[in-house]
Design a protein around this motif. Sequence first.
Motif, PDB file in Angstrom:
ATOM      1  N   ALA A 124      13.527  -0.307  -1.607  1.00 41.90           N
ATOM      2  CA  ALA A 124      13.440  -1.586  -0.905  1.00 41.90           C
ATOM      3  C   ALA A 124      12.036  -1.710  -0.313  1.00 41.90           C
ATOM      4  CB  ALA A 124      14.499  -1.676   0.184  1.00 41.90           C
ATOM      5  N   LEU A 125      11.674  -2.931   0.069  1.00 38.93           N
ATOM      6  CA  LEU A 125      10.285  -3.190   0.473  1.00 38.93           C
ATOM      7  C   LEU A 125      10.222  -4.227   1.584  1.00 38.93           C
ATOM      8  CD1 LEU A 125       7.149  -3.112  -0.045  1.00 38.93           C
ATOM      9  CD2 LEU A 125       7.539  -4.842  -1.820  1.00 38.93           C
TER      10      LEU A 125
ATOM     11  N   ILE B  67       2.388   9.164  -6.427  1.00 38.14           N
ATOM     12  CA  ILE B  67       2.645  10.587  -6.190  1.00 38.14           C
ATOM     13  C   ILE B  67       3.947  11.062  -6.824  1.00 38.14           C
ATOM     14  CG2 ILE B  67       3.044  12.320  -4.379  1.00 38.14           C
ATOM     15  CD1 ILE B  67       1.304  10.560  -2.523  1.00 38.14           C
ATOM     16  N   ALA B  68       4.969  10.208  -6.851  1.00 36.18           N
ATOM     17  CA  ALA B  68       6.316  10.629  -7.269  1.00 36.18           C
ATOM     18  C   ALA B  68       6.350  11.154  -8.695  1.00 36.18           C
ATOM     19  CB  ALA B  68       7.284   9.456  -7.139  1.00 36.18           C
ATOM     20  N   ASP B  69       7.177  12.191  -8.914  1.00 41.47           N
ATOM     21  CA  ASP B  69       7.420  12.646 -10.280  1.00 41.47           C
ATOM     22  C   ASP B  69       8.473  11.735 -10.920  1.00 41.47           C
ATOM     23  OD1 ASP B  69       9.975  13.473  -9.465  1.00 41.47           O
ATOM     24  OD2 ASP B  69       9.430  15.590  -9.340  1.00 41.47           O
ATOM     25  N   GLU B  70       8.875  12.026 -12.139  1.00 44.16           N
ATOM     26  CA  GLU B  70       9.796  11.147 -12.865  1.00 44.16           C
ATOM     27  C   GLU B  70      11.147  11.007 -12.185  1.00 44.16           C
ATOM     28  OE1 GLU B  70       9.232   9.062 -15.470  1.00 44.16           O
ATOM     29  OE2 GLU B  70       7.168   9.620 -14.978  1.00 44.16           O
ATOM     30  N   ASN B  71      11.506  11.982 -11.346  1.00 45.12           N
ATOM     31  CA  ASN B  71      12.780  11.942 -10.633  1.00 45.12           C
ATOM     32  C   ASN B  71      12.649  11.362  -9.229  1.00 45.12           C
ATOM     33  OD1 ASN B  71      14.299  13.226 -12.746  1.00 45.12           O
ATOM     34  ND2 ASN B  71      13.240  15.118 -12.211  1.00 45.12           N
ATOM     35  N   GLY B  72      11.449  10.903  -8.887  1.00 47.24           N
ATOM     36  CA  GLY B  72      11.236  10.266  -7.593  1.00 47.24           C
ATOM     37  C   GLY B  72      10.961  11.224  -6.457  1.00 47.24           C
ATOM     38  N   PHE B  73      10.602  12.465  -6.773  1.00 47.05           N
ATOM     39  CA  PHE B  73      10.349  13.449  -5.725  1.00 47.05           C
ATOM     40  C   PHE B  73       8.849  13.593  -5.455  1.00 47.05           C
ATOM     41  CE2 PHE B  73      14.668  14.510  -6.977  1.00 47.05           C
ATOM     42  CZ  PHE B  73      15.267  14.575  -5.727  1.00 47.05           C
ATOM     43  N   MET B  74       8.531  13.936  -4.195  1.00 49.75           N
ATOM     44  CA  MET B  74       7.163  13.920  -3.705  1.00 49.75           C
ATOM     45  C   MET B  74       6.657  15.329  -3.434  1.00 49.75           C
ATOM     46  SD  MET B  74       7.277  10.615  -3.589  1.00 49.75           S
ATOM     47  CE  MET B  74       5.737  10.150  -2.820  1.00 49.75           C
ATOM     48  N   ARG B  75       5.335  15.431  -3.245  1.00 47.18           N
ATOM     49  CA  ARG B  75       4.713  16.695  -2.861  1.00 47.18           C
ATOM     50  C   ARG B  75       3.533  16.383  -1.947  1.00 47.18           C
ATOM     51  NH1 ARG B  75       2.468  14.752  -7.231  1.00 47.18           N
ATOM     52  NH2 ARG B  75       0.270  15.149  -7.707  1.00 47.18           N
ATOM     53  N   GLU B  76       3.131  17.371  -1.162  1.00 47.40           N
ATOM     54  CA  GLU B  76       1.937  17.210  -0.338  1.00 47.40           C
ATOM     55  C   GLU B  76       0.727  17.080  -1.254  1.00 47.40           C
ATOM     56  OE1 GLU B  76      -0.567  19.635   3.135  1.00 47.40           O
ATOM     57  OE2 GLU B  76       1.064  20.616   2.045  1.00 47.40           O
TER      58      GLU B  76
ATOM     59  N   ILE C 295       0.951  -2.160 -10.543  1.00 47.17           N
ATOM     60  CA  ILE C 295       2.389  -2.343 -10.736  1.00 47.17           C
ATOM     61  C   ILE C 295       2.670  -3.824 -10.968  1.00 47.17           C
ATOM     62  CG2 ILE C 295       4.648  -2.152  -9.623  1.00 47.17           C
ATOM     63  CD1 ILE C 295       3.561   0.280  -8.084  1.00 47.17           C
ATOM     64  N   TYR C 296       3.267  -4.131 -12.116  1.00 46.68           N
ATOM     65  CA  TYR C 296       3.610  -5.512 -12.444  1.00 46.68           C
ATOM     66  C   TYR C 296       4.942  -5.495 -13.200  1.00 46.68           C
ATOM     67  CZ  TYR C 296       1.303  -4.096 -16.824  1.00 46.68           C
ATOM     68  OH  TYR C 296       0.931  -3.419 -17.960  1.00 46.68           O
ATOM     69  N   PRO C 297       5.583  -6.671 -13.415  1.00 52.06           N
ATOM     70  CA  PRO C 297       6.922  -6.685 -14.013  1.00 52.06           C
ATOM     71  C   PRO C 297       7.017  -5.865 -15.293  1.00 52.06           C
ATOM     72  CG  PRO C 297       6.430  -8.835 -13.154  1.00 52.06           C
ATOM     73  CD  PRO C 297       5.173  -8.032 -12.994  1.00 52.06           C
ATOM     74  N   GLY C 298       8.093  -5.083 -15.366  1.00 46.85           N
ATOM     75  CA  GLY C 298       8.278  -4.142 -16.460  1.00 46.85           C
ATOM     76  C   GLY C 298       8.137  -2.710 -15.983  1.00 46.85           C
ATOM     77  N   TYR C 299       7.522  -2.546 -14.802  1.00 49.28           N
ATOM     78  CA  TYR C 299       7.345  -1.209 -14.227  1.00 49.28           C
ATOM     79  C   TYR C 299       8.698  -0.662 -13.763  1.00 49.28           C
ATOM     80  CZ  TYR C 299       5.774   2.527 -11.127  1.00 49.28           C
ATOM     81  OH  TYR C 299       5.603   3.753 -10.523  1.00 49.28           O
ATOM     82  N   ARG C 300       8.941   0.619 -14.003  1.00 49.45           N
ATOM     83  CA  ARG C 300      10.180   1.264 -13.537  1.00 49.45           C
ATOM     84  C   ARG C 300       9.882   2.052 -12.264  1.00 49.45           C
ATOM     85  NH1 ARG C 300      12.836   6.047 -13.619  1.00 49.45           N
ATOM     86  NH2 ARG C 300      11.141   7.141 -14.704  1.00 49.45           N
ATOM     87  N   PHE C 301      10.469   1.630 -11.155  1.00 50.14           N
ATOM     88  CA  PHE C 301      10.231   2.297  -9.873  1.00 50.14           C
ATOM     89  C   PHE C 301      10.924   3.647  -9.841  1.00 50.14           C
ATOM     90  CE2 PHE C 301       8.986  -1.956  -8.951  1.00 50.14           C
ATOM     91  CZ  PHE C 301       7.996  -1.833  -7.985  1.00 50.14           C
TER      92      PHE C 301
ATOM     93  N   THR D  81       0.834  -1.211   0.000  1.00 48.56           N
ATOM     94  CA  THR D  81       0.000   0.000   0.000  1.00 48.56           C
ATOM     95  C   THR D  81       0.862   1.252   0.000  1.00 48.56           C
ATOM     96  OG1 THR D  81      -0.191   0.017   2.435  1.00 48.56           O
ATOM     97  CG2 THR D  81      -1.896  -1.161   1.193  1.00 48.56           C
ATOM     98  N   SER D  82       1.920   1.253   0.816  1.00 48.48           N
ATOM     99  CA  SER D  82       2.851   2.384   0.817  1.00 48.48           C
ATOM    100  C   SER D  82       3.537   2.509  -0.544  1.00 48.48           C
ATOM    101  CB  SER D  82       3.908   2.211   1.907  1.00 48.48           C
ATOM    102  OG  SER D  82       3.327   2.248   3.191  1.00 48.48           O
ATOM    103  N   THR D  83       3.904   1.361  -1.115  1.00 46.91           N
ATOM    104  CA  THR D  83       4.570   1.360  -2.416  1.00 46.91           C
ATOM    105  C   THR D  83       3.688   1.995  -3.486  1.00 46.91           C
ATOM    106  OG1 THR D  83       5.739  -0.672  -1.828  1.00 46.91           O
ATOM    107  CG2 THR D  83       5.650  -0.114  -4.168  1.00 46.91           C
ATOM    108  N   ARG D  84       2.434   1.573  -3.547  1.00 42.95           N
ATOM    109  CA  ARG D  84       1.527   2.084  -4.574  1.00 42.95           C
ATOM    110  C   ARG D  84       1.295   3.587  -4.408  1.00 42.95           C
ATOM    111  NH1 ARG D  84      -3.479   0.232  -4.291  1.00 42.95           N
ATOM    112  NH2 ARG D  84      -3.883   0.529  -6.505  1.00 42.95           N
ATOM    113  N   THR D  85       1.204   4.032  -3.159  1.00 44.58           N
ATOM    114  CA  THR D  85       0.990   5.459  -2.907  1.00 44.58           C
ATOM    115  C   THR D  85       2.202   6.273  -3.330  1.00 44.58           C
ATOM    116  OG1 THR D  85      -0.399   4.858  -1.011  1.00 44.58           O
ATOM    117  CG2 THR D  85       0.315   7.144  -1.167  1.00 44.58           C
ATOM    118  N   LEU D  86       3.384   5.831  -2.920  1.00 39.08           N
ATOM    119  CA  LEU D  86       4.611   6.546  -3.274  1.00 39.08           C
ATOM    120  C   LEU D  86       4.791   6.639  -4.786  1.00 39.08           C
ATOM    121  CD1 LEU D  86       7.037   5.006  -0.621  1.00 39.08           C
ATOM    122  CD2 LEU D  86       6.291   7.394  -0.724  1.00 39.08           C
TER     123      LEU D  86
END
Length: 341
Positions: A292-293, A263-272, A281-287, A255-260
């Motif tokens: 880590a999980l 929200i994340a932009d292409e560079n992995g940065f977040m916003r309120e 999310i399934y194989p082939g997805y770029r995190f 659940t945390s993974t899907r939320t992050l």
Amino acid sequence: MKVNDFYFHLPEELIAQHPLKERDTSRLMVLDRATGEIEHKVFHDILEYLKEGDTLVLNNTRVLPARLIGEKEDTGGKIEFLLLKRITGDKWECLAKPGKRARVGTIFTFGDGILKAEVKEIKEEGNRIIEFSYDGIFEEVLDSLGQMPLPPYIHERLEDKERYQTVYSKEKGSAAAPTAGLHFTEELLKKIQERGVKIAYLTLHVGLGTFRPVKVENIEQHNMHSEFYQLSKESAEIINDTKRKGNRVIAVGTTSTRTLETIADENGFMRETNGWTNIFIYPGYRFKVVDALITNFHLPESTLIMLVSALAGKENVMNAYNTAVKEGYRFFSFGDAMFIK
């Protein structure tokens, strides 16, 4: 990619029916996603794998005691409602069982009339919109009358409702627990923070769709259910600071993974922000943000095992799951944990 690519044989006796006496004494499988190497530990050993500068992201949703058992006001016929989500005020969308009793205009009572519900609408998929009437505060009434909506594969009654809540649960609204977090104790979280690991909280209210099987052969055709999330400015800044310094963002649970990742932009940065996500999310997805999980062991052919496979590689994950079966790990909500590093 086919759904049966994610099948493994799971003996029924490995499905955990109750939580362990001590939360952090479950087993912990550590999977190196680069090499596929597996280690067998106890959950409180997670301390060995966390480094100063890491951030753990926890889902602080709190499960509603959303299972209400009552009777039809005029005939006494039994009814069970499972609350799915609040529409507005005292109106809720729910599942009704048996559905044939829950016709529009019918009134049901719970707890000798402490709580009443009238069926207002029947939706296309068979869910009901009901409106409650009561004296006092709804959440207090629900706490006194409602039961925990345990997953369908758990058949034993839960004696202590709090064991289906994380120790850091706060925001009420979930139909199921974010079960990876059930392994943490307050003492363990304190030790983690003393090690220099930061904690960031987000909220994703887990829907019952999390238990819905994938019914299409080609997984790319599966439609994910939608769930509400929110992330505070403080948590966004903690995660962004972690990324800037090149340290790890460790998601606790799918659940945390899907939320992050929503929200994340292409560079992995977040916003309120807050909103609804149906990310699959399934194989082939770029995190973009998750490095880590920490997670539990999931159902064969489920969207959850597909997400884990996207992070660690399908071959590594299927080998790990077959190893878990061979080694007698406990599965699902009250089961053991895995750390994918």
